[in-house]
Motif scaffolding. Structure first.
Motif, short mmCIF file in Angstrom:
data_model
loop_
_atom_site.label_atom_id
_atom_site.label_comp_id
_atom_site.label_asym_id
_atom_site.label_seq_id
_atom_site.Cartn_x
_atom_site.Cartn_y
_atom_site.Cartn_z
N ARG B 18 0.84 -1.20 0.00
CA ARG B 18 0.00 0.00 0.00
C ARG B 18 0.87 1.25 0.00
N GLN B 19 1.89 1.18 0.81
CA GLN B 19 2.76 2.32 0.96
C GLN B 19 3.36 2.75 -0.37
N THR B 20 3.74 1.78 -1.16
CA THR B 20 4.33 2.09 -2.45
C THR B 20 3.31 2.76 -3.36
N VAL B 21 2.10 2.26 -3.30
CA VAL B 21 1.05 2.90 -4.10
C VAL B 21 0.89 4.34 -3.66
N SER B 22 0.84 4.54 -2.36
CA SER B 22 0.69 5.88 -1.82
C SER B 22 1.80 6.78 -2.35
N ARG B 23 3.01 6.28 -2.32
CA ARG B 23 4.13 7.08 -2.82
C ARG B 23 3.94 7.42 -4.28
N ALA B 24 3.48 6.45 -5.02
CA ALA B 24 3.32 6.66 -6.47
C ALA B 24 2.30 7.77 -6.74
N ILE B 25 1.15 7.65 -6.10
CA ILE B 25 0.11 8.63 -6.44
C ILE B 25 0.38 10.01 -5.84
N ASN B 26 1.28 10.08 -4.89
CA ASN B 26 1.58 11.38 -4.33
C ASN B 26 2.88 11.98 -4.86
N ASN B 27 3.38 11.38 -5.93
CA ASN B 27 4.56 11.93 -6.57
C ASN B 27 5.79 12.05 -5.69
N LYS B 28 5.85 11.24 -4.67
CA LYS B 28 7.11 11.19 -3.95
C LYS B 28 8.07 10.52 -4.92
N ARG B 29 9.29 10.91 -4.89
CA ARG B 29 10.15 10.29 -5.89
C ARG B 29 11.06 9.19 -5.34
N GLU B 30 10.79 8.72 -4.16
CA GLU B 30 11.55 7.58 -3.65
C GLU B 30 10.92 6.31 -4.20
N ILE B 31 10.93 6.22 -5.49
CA ILE B 31 10.27 5.08 -6.11
C ILE B 31 10.88 4.87 -7.48
N SER B 32 11.09 3.62 -7.84
CA SER B 32 11.75 3.38 -9.12
C SER B 32 10.75 3.55 -10.25
N PRO B 33 11.23 4.02 -11.37
CA PRO B 33 10.37 4.27 -12.53
C PRO B 33 9.53 3.05 -12.91
N ILE B 34 10.12 1.88 -12.75
CA ILE B 34 9.40 0.68 -13.19
C ILE B 34 8.20 0.42 -12.28
N THR B 35 8.44 0.46 -10.98
CA THR B 35 7.32 0.25 -10.06
C THR B 35 6.28 1.34 -10.24
N LEU B 36 6.77 2.56 -10.41
CA LEU B 36 5.84 3.67 -10.60
C LEU B 36 4.89 3.35 -11.74
N GLU B 37 5.47 2.92 -12.84
CA GLU B 37 4.63 2.65 -14.00
C GLU B 37 3.67 1.51 -13.72
N ARG B 38 4.18 0.47 -13.07
CA ARG B 38 3.31 -0.66 -12.77
C ARG B 38 2.12 -0.22 -11.91
N VAL B 39 2.43 0.60 -10.92
CA VAL B 39 1.38 1.07 -10.04
C VAL B 39 0.37 1.92 -10.82
N MET B 40 0.89 2.84 -11.60
CA MET B 40 -0.01 3.72 -12.32
C MET B 40 -0.90 2.96 -13.29
N ASN B 41 -0.36 1.92 -13.86
CA ASN B 41 -1.18 1.07 -14.72
C ASN B 41 -2.34 0.47 -13.94
N ALA B 42 -1.99 -0.05 -12.78
CA ALA B 42 -3.04 -0.65 -11.96
C ALA B 42 -4.10 0.39 -11.59
N VAL B 43 -3.62 1.58 -11.28
CA VAL B 43 -4.54 2.67 -10.93
C VAL B 43 -5.52 2.91 -12.07
N GLN B 44 -4.96 3.03 -13.27
CA GLN B 44 -5.77 3.22 -14.46
C GLN B 44 -6.79 2.10 -14.63
N GLN B 45 -6.23 0.89 -14.61
CA GLN B 45 -7.04 -0.30 -14.85
C GLN B 45 -8.25 -0.36 -13.92
N LEU B 46 -7.97 -0.15 -12.67
CA LEU B 46 -9.03 -0.30 -11.68
C LEU B 46 -9.87 0.96 -11.51
N GLY B 47 -9.42 2.04 -12.11
CA GLY B 47 -10.14 3.29 -11.93
C GLY B 47 -10.09 3.77 -10.50
#
Lengths: 332, 332
Positions: B18-47
């Motif tokens: 969950r924490q990683t998702v939180s980081r992704a959607i809040n634009n914290k940048r302590e996150i690798s580009p790959i995970t970021l993309e994976r998370v954002m995809n899931a966000v899109q997918q699930l709406g």
DNA sequence: TTGAAAGCGTTACCAA
DNA sequence: TTGGTAACGCTTTCAA
């Protein structure tokens, strides 16, 4: 500032459990009078105020509604908003206000963002998005009340101003005054109320077998300048037109201005009738003939409808019909 | 409708915490580009749309401000509100709207209830409670911006319209036009802006050594009827008065009406100057001479001040000064 | 009538 | 860069 007083603090002070405090402040009556009093004392003492955010998270209801209007500075909407506020306040609801600026895109944004916003229901006035978008939104969403649109969908309420009848009243009044060449300032094309008013306009003209070219109906923004420019345009292309029916009072006022600036006397040489009966319609000179809409009632009843819908989101409430009335003043 | 998509669902779908998702959607940048993309995809997918309520509970900030005005149907306030909304929107804040109806008691209620409401800051316009109450409130509360009041308190911002100078401009204009007996419709007594405008009025009168009795300054509600009745009252008790300075344009319009109904010609026999320059001031006949206040700016800058205050609640921001301007039309 | 425990959906803090 | 755990402040459910 200090730390926030929580339900926990009250519980401790009163020597009871959190749950008991919760029961006390929510007027559940499974609680003995003595404990109730003890709890209420502690609440007083500590100045405890329950957090709406925490409560919202627990109950999934925030006691908040979103009011979406094209532009609160359009004089039609403050009164509507006032009606909404008063109805909301009576039920202890808060009201968020949003402006779309007549932009379908902006409206989309707002509606979309409202999905994660803490609102229990939405009041959508002056919507410009198309029916299918709106239906999609209604489906995926919570209770919604729309103005001047027919959306037959559970959980969606409708408030319908009788635009068609209003337009007919306006045009018939002009015909009674002897006008045979009548134009219309149609307002925003994407607006359902514009479509309805144009419909009434056409019907009245046809019924009386008067001439009508499509170019006698000009769209434009529902503003003073929109009205002024529309009138000037008609003056240029259709000098035979002696009377104008405007989408709203603000446009009508602009049209009157344009006529006067062009040297025409109103109502002797040119007549104008508006729509809405905003408060200044009777203050200007010449006083504006118009179709009165009870704006406060629109807001109040829309909010009531929404409140009912939030109680029971699956119902299909009957449309709220708002009648109109011809107010004759000096502009015709 | 279905169950709400939560951060948990996204986390599971993306195979992260969950924490990683939180980081992704809040634009914290302590996150690798790959995970970021994976998370954002899931966000899109699930709406997925984050819940502002849950976020509010966790962060103790709701990105919401409360706008308190006397009455949104008073034509001064829609433009102010618009300014507020635009500034708030730019910072992604929501705006709650409340009406006090010029009632100190009602204002109290609202302010008090706002303490448990999810707002990060308050904009208080047209306040009618007294200074000590307001200071108490400011102390126990979060950031606050008030209009036309001097409250020297950390966390409190001030927006000051130059009412004093405006009143002087108005009166001096009347004096230049040859008036020697000038009355004032003072508006709501409890209103700070009324006090300031009366102050400027008195100062100008005294400086020019003109006669002035206290009974030439009559209070009244800031409405059309308030203006009409005030003018009638002065007409009766002080028939020598040939010019009126009104608390606001609406009252001024009422006064003009009263004069005309009593058979006086404006501006030939009686002159009136208003305050605010609401949009219809130039539409009525005779056009209303008035003191222009940039209402949109009042709202916009007040909101900006509040936003800054919410960043750093302990600062003492400098007062925002709003200048005024004399607009001469046909009523004088 | 009362209380204990388990959510509600997110972020903060700390450890890995 | 990531994840686990503990808040945030309340209500709901169930048991006592």
């Amino acid at each position: 500032m200090g730390r926030r007083v929580t339900i926990e603090d009250v519980a401790r002070a009163a020597g009871v459990s959190r749950q008991t405090v919760s029961r006390a402040i929510n007027n559940k009556r499974e609680i003995s009078p003595i404990t109730l009093e003890r709890v209420m004392n502690a609440v007083q003492q500590l100045g405890y105020r329950p957090s709406w955010v925490a409560r919202g998270l627990a109950t999934q209801r925030t006691h908040t509604i979103g009011l979406v209007v094209p532009d609160i500075t359009n004089p039609f909407f403050p009164e509507v908003a006032r009606g909404v506020q008063d109805a909301a306040r009576a039920a202890e609801y808060n009201v968020f206000l949003y402006n779309t600026d007549e932009s379908a895109e902006r409206e989309h944004q707002i509606l979309y963002s409202l999905a994660s916003q803490p609102v229990d229901g939405i009041l959508l006035f002056g919507s410009r998005i198309d029916d299918s978008d709106l239906t999609t939104f209604a489906e995926s969403y919570r209770p919604l009340v729309v103005l001047n649109r027919r959306i037959g969908h559970p959980g969606v309420g409708m408030v319908l101003v009788d635009n068609y009848a209003g337009a007919r009243l306006a045009v018939e009044h002009l015909i009674n005054r002897g006008h045979r060449h009548i134009g219309m300032l149609a307002g925003p094309l994407a607006s359902p109320s514009s479509i309805q008013r144009v419909g009434g306009f056409r019907a009245a003209i046809e019924q009386h077998q008067l001439p009508l070219q499509d170019s006698c109906i000009v769209p434009g923004p529902p503003t003073l300048d929109g009205g002024r420019e529309g009138a000037e345009q008609l003056l240029y292309h259709h000098p035979e037109i002696t009377a104008l029916f405007a989408y709203n009072d603000v446009m009508a006022l602009g049209a009157v201005q344009a006529y006067i600036e062009s040297g025409y006397r109103v109502p002797d040489e040119r007549a104008v009738v508006g729509f809405d009966d905003i408060w200044i319609a009777e203050l200007v000179h010449p006083g504006l003939t118009t179709i009165r809409v009870n704006k406060y009632e629109v807001g109040y009843r829309a909010a009531q409808c929404l409140l009912a819908l939030m109680e029971d989101p699956m119902q299909c409430p009957p449309a709220v019909e708002i009648g109109v009335e011809l107010i004759i003043r000096e502009s015709t």
